[in-house]
Design a protein around this motif. Structure first.
Motif, PDB file in Angstrom:
ATOM      1  N   ARG A  85       0.828  -1.308  -0.086  1.00 52.92           N
ATOM      2  CA  ARG A  85      -0.094   0.149  -0.052  1.00 52.92           C
ATOM      3  C   ARG A  85       0.725   1.160  -0.082  1.00 52.92           C
ATOM      4  N   ASP A 123      -7.871  -6.586   6.824  1.00 47.31           N
ATOM      5  CA  ASP A 123      -8.881  -5.553   7.402  1.00 47.31           C
ATOM      6  C   ASP A 123      -9.581  -4.537   6.046  1.00 47.31           C
ATOM      7  N   ASP A 178     -12.316  -8.514  14.313  1.00 42.17           N
ATOM      8  CA  ASP A 178     -11.213  -7.786  15.163  1.00 42.17           C
ATOM      9  C   ASP A 178     -11.888  -6.209  14.873  1.00 42.17           C
ATOM     10  N   ARG A 226      -7.929   5.887  11.765  1.00 43.82           N
ATOM     11  CA  ARG A 226      -6.547   6.217  11.714  1.00 43.82           C
ATOM     12  C   ARG A 226      -6.096   6.200  10.211  1.00 43.82           C
TER      13      ARG A 226
HETATM   14  N1  CTP Z   1      -4.097  -6.439   9.186  1.00 45.90           N
HETATM   15  C1  CTP Z   1      -5.400  -6.796   9.571  1.00 45.90           C
HETATM   16  N2  CTP Z   1      -5.968  -6.441  10.988  1.00 45.90           N
HETATM   17  C2  CTP Z   1      -5.477  -5.877  11.669  1.00 45.90           C
HETATM   18  C3  CTP Z   1      -4.260  -5.325  11.590  1.00 45.90           C
HETATM   19  C4  CTP Z   1      -3.416  -5.691  10.403  1.00 45.90           C
HETATM   20  O1  CTP Z   1      -6.010  -7.128   8.507  1.00 45.90           O
HETATM   21  N3  CTP Z   1      -6.283  -5.683  12.851  1.00 45.90           N
HETATM   22  C5  CTP Z   1      -3.136  -6.758   8.238  1.00 45.90           C
HETATM   23  C6  CTP Z   1      -3.335  -5.709   7.108  1.00 45.90           C
HETATM   24  O2  CTP Z   1      -3.453  -6.222   5.611  1.00 45.90           O
HETATM   25  C7  CTP Z   1      -2.201  -4.805   7.452  1.00 45.90           C
HETATM   26  C8  CTP Z   1      -1.252  -5.832   7.663  1.00 45.90           C
HETATM   27  O3  CTP Z   1      -2.054  -6.849   8.471  1.00 45.90           O
HETATM   28  O4  CTP Z   1      -1.955  -4.272   6.076  1.00 45.90           O
HETATM   29  C9  CTP Z   1       0.134  -5.204   8.627  1.00 45.90           C
HETATM   30  O5  CTP Z   1      -0.414  -4.807   9.790  1.00 45.90           O
HETATM   31  P1  CTP Z   1       0.237  -3.375  10.443  1.00 45.90           P
HETATM   32  O6  CTP Z   1       1.487  -3.639  10.328  1.00 45.90           O
HETATM   33  O7  CTP Z   1      -0.542  -3.287  11.906  1.00 45.90           O
HETATM   34  O8  CTP Z   1      -0.469  -2.232   9.609  1.00 45.90           O
HETATM   35  P2  CTP Z   1       0.104  -1.562   8.242  1.00 45.90           P
HETATM   36  O9  CTP Z   1      -1.082  -1.736   7.423  1.00 45.90           O
HETATM   37  O10 CTP Z   1       1.244  -2.108   7.935  1.00 45.90           O
HETATM   38  O11 CTP Z   1       0.206   0.094   8.665  1.00 45.90           O
HETATM   39  P3  CTP Z   1       0.955   0.608   9.815  1.00 45.90           P
HETATM   40  O12 CTP Z   1       2.369   0.200   9.530  1.00 45.90           O
HETATM   41  O13 CTP Z   1       0.814   2.259   9.273  1.00 45.90           O
HETATM   42  O14 CTP Z   1       0.131   0.351  11.047  1.00 45.90           O
END
Ligand code: CTP
Length: 473
Positions: free
Chosen positions: A35, A121, A167, A176
């Motif tokens: 992304r 998500d 979740d 956010r």
């Molecule tokens: N993810 C999800 N549900 C959550 C947390 C995470 O589906 N509650 C998935 C999403 O595909 C996300 C990936 O796990 O892109 C990685 O999570 P995270 O590192 O927490 O978020 P990022 O999308 O990478 O964004 P950021 O680093 O800004 O938190």
């Protein structure tokens, strides 16, 4: 679609692809890394999903590097990670998840890349890029996430009620991401958040606060805070802030909506400073208003003492939100307590002594307090704002002059409690306090200059009043 990667990243991806082929599994880049690369945002978190054992793949990849980065792993979650060239590289096996309604813990079984994308998500977080030689670099986008990135929208791959019920933290994440990226949450997804807000209670406060802090760290925190309020999520975990909202009218007189005023103060502060805790001070500066609100005949609405009530509420709120109970909290409470002081100095006939007192009380926090106070000048009437800001500039100027003359900031009176005890042979007592205060107040009031001789003279005369004599005379 163009993605720009560094040579180190490209070489790492090739190594991961080769290691996966040797283990006879497929692997993909997924989630935030894809992304953010497409959006051209900086990112250091690389998420890899493979159709097999993520921990095994992580070890195999790490072993190919001469200095063998240390792999940390969690067997229960099937995740492993290491750091390389400043990147955080995380591996997980593709999985299929199902949840029961009373727990955050899913039932997990191995799955395909498509199963794995389906449990994610948002569509913009479910994009995957193949690292396998057969289709290296191919984008796998089953939910049209690319179109959502272009249209700037936040949408869930499944029915949002399912995604959020799986979740509930994802409701916070939706808001956010909307705040950080400037994306719209689609109306059906937003309505689902409103319906599912009560589910947030099964999420730990630390995770909720982590998201709240990411909203607070964004360029315009008001976007997320408003969405939290309108969806009802805010009231679930931070009712005191939701209570700021609303306008009461008595005898045709209304007061400001303190919730929206607070949002504006936070954005004004954010435009001037990246300091998260200063932004928290902006969030809490009027938190004592609902408790102190009164309609007084002849005066209209008053909030007397709201800064003191706010200062007292700060530790409780920090505890409730699991924010740090340390000097950050004290810093926020101090700014909340002092937030009216600089503006009170814009009135005419302000003495140097009032300026000195503010310099003394604010100490190291003076610059931050001035940012907060200036950010607090909000009004629909632009002329009024202009006039207040001009007056405020004058106060800043005078504070500077007084400080240059008197050096009162971070100041310690020229005679300490220790000195007083030694001189009069006293142990810690009320008298020592009285003598210390007399000196400090006289200097702050400008009755004596800020030097040791003048302080000593005053000390002797006050001591005489208290029937105290220096021990060696
Ligand atoms: N993810 C999800 N549900 C959550 C947390 C995470 O589906 N509650 C998935 C999403 O595909 C996300 C990936 O796990 O892109 C990685 O999570 P995270 O590192 O927490 O978020 P990022 O999308 O990478 O964004 P950021 O680093 O800004 O938190």
């Amino acid at each position: 679609m163009d993605i720009v990667c560094t040579p180190e990243e490209l070489s790492l991806f090739k190594t991961i692809g080769d290691a996966a082929a040797a283990l006879n599994v497929s692997c993909y880049l997924i989630g935030g890394f894809v992304r953010d690369k497409i959006l051209g945002r900086p990112t250091k978190d690389v998420d890899i999903v493979c159709t097999g054992d993520g921990i095994e793949l992580a070890h195999a990849v790490a072993a190919t590097f001469p200095h063998k980065p240390h792999v940390s792993f969690f067997k229960t979650f099937g995740t492993a990670q290491f750091r390389l060239h400043g990147l955080d590289v995380e591996f997980v096996g593709a999985r299929k998840e199902s949840y029961s309604s009373d727990s955050r813990k899913p039932h997990v079984e191995p799955g395909t890349i498509e199963d794995d994308q389906l449990r994610r998500d948002f569509t913009i977080n479910a994009l995957a890029i193949s690292l396998n030689s057969i289709n290296y670099g191919k984008l796998i986008d089953p939910f049209d996430g690319i179109a959502d990135l272009e249209r700037k929208i936040i949408r869930t791959p499944l029915d949002p009620d399912t995604t959020f019920s799986d979740d509930p933290l994802r409701m916070m994440r939706a808001i956010r991401f909307s705040t950080q990226l400037g994306f719209e949450i689609t109306p059906d997804v937003f309505q689902s958040i409103c319906r599912n807000k009560g589910r947030l209670k099964i999420v730990s406060q630390e995770r909720v606060t982590d998201e709240l802090n990411k909203i607070m760290a964004a360029a315009r925190p008001s976007v997320g805070l408003d969405l939290l309020f309108r969806s009802g999520l805010l009231r679930e975990f931070f009712p005191q802030m939701a209570d700021l909202s609303g306008v009461e009218i008595v005898e045709g007189k209304g007061h400001k909506d303190n919730f929206y005023h607070t949002l504006q103060v936070i954005d004004n502060t954010a435009a001037k400073s990246d300091n998260l805790w200063l932004r928290w001070a902006a969030l809490l500066h009027d938190i004592g208003k609902p408790a102190t609100k009164k309609f007084e005949d002849g005066h209209g609405w008053t909030f007397h003492g709201h800064e003191v009530v706010g200062e007292r509420m700060t530790p409780r709120i920090f505890k409730q939100l699991k924010l740090p109970q340390n000097e950050k909290m004290k810093y926020v409470a101090k700014l909340v307590a002092l937030h009216l002081r600089p503006i009170s100095l814009t009135k005419e006939d302000i003495t140097d002594s009032a300026m000195r007192r503010l310099l003394f009380d604010a100490g190291e926090e003076l610059e931050d307090l001035m940012i907060l106070c200036e950010s607090d000048i909000t009004s629909k009437n632009r002329m009024k704002v202009k006039r207040y800001l001009e007056n405020f500039e004058l106060v800043k100027q005078r504070l500077k002059e007084v400080e240059e003359n008197d050096k009162i900031r971070n100041w310690q009176p020229p005679i300490s409690g220790e000195d007083i005890m030694q001189l009069f042979g006293l142990s810690p007592s009320r008298e020592v306090g009285v003598l210390k205060t007399t000196i400090r107040e006289a200097i702050l009031d400008g009755l004596i200059p800020n030097d040791r001789d003048a302080a000593y003279e005053l000390l002797l005369s006050k001591a005489k009043e208290l029937n105290l004599k220096p021990v060696n005379q």
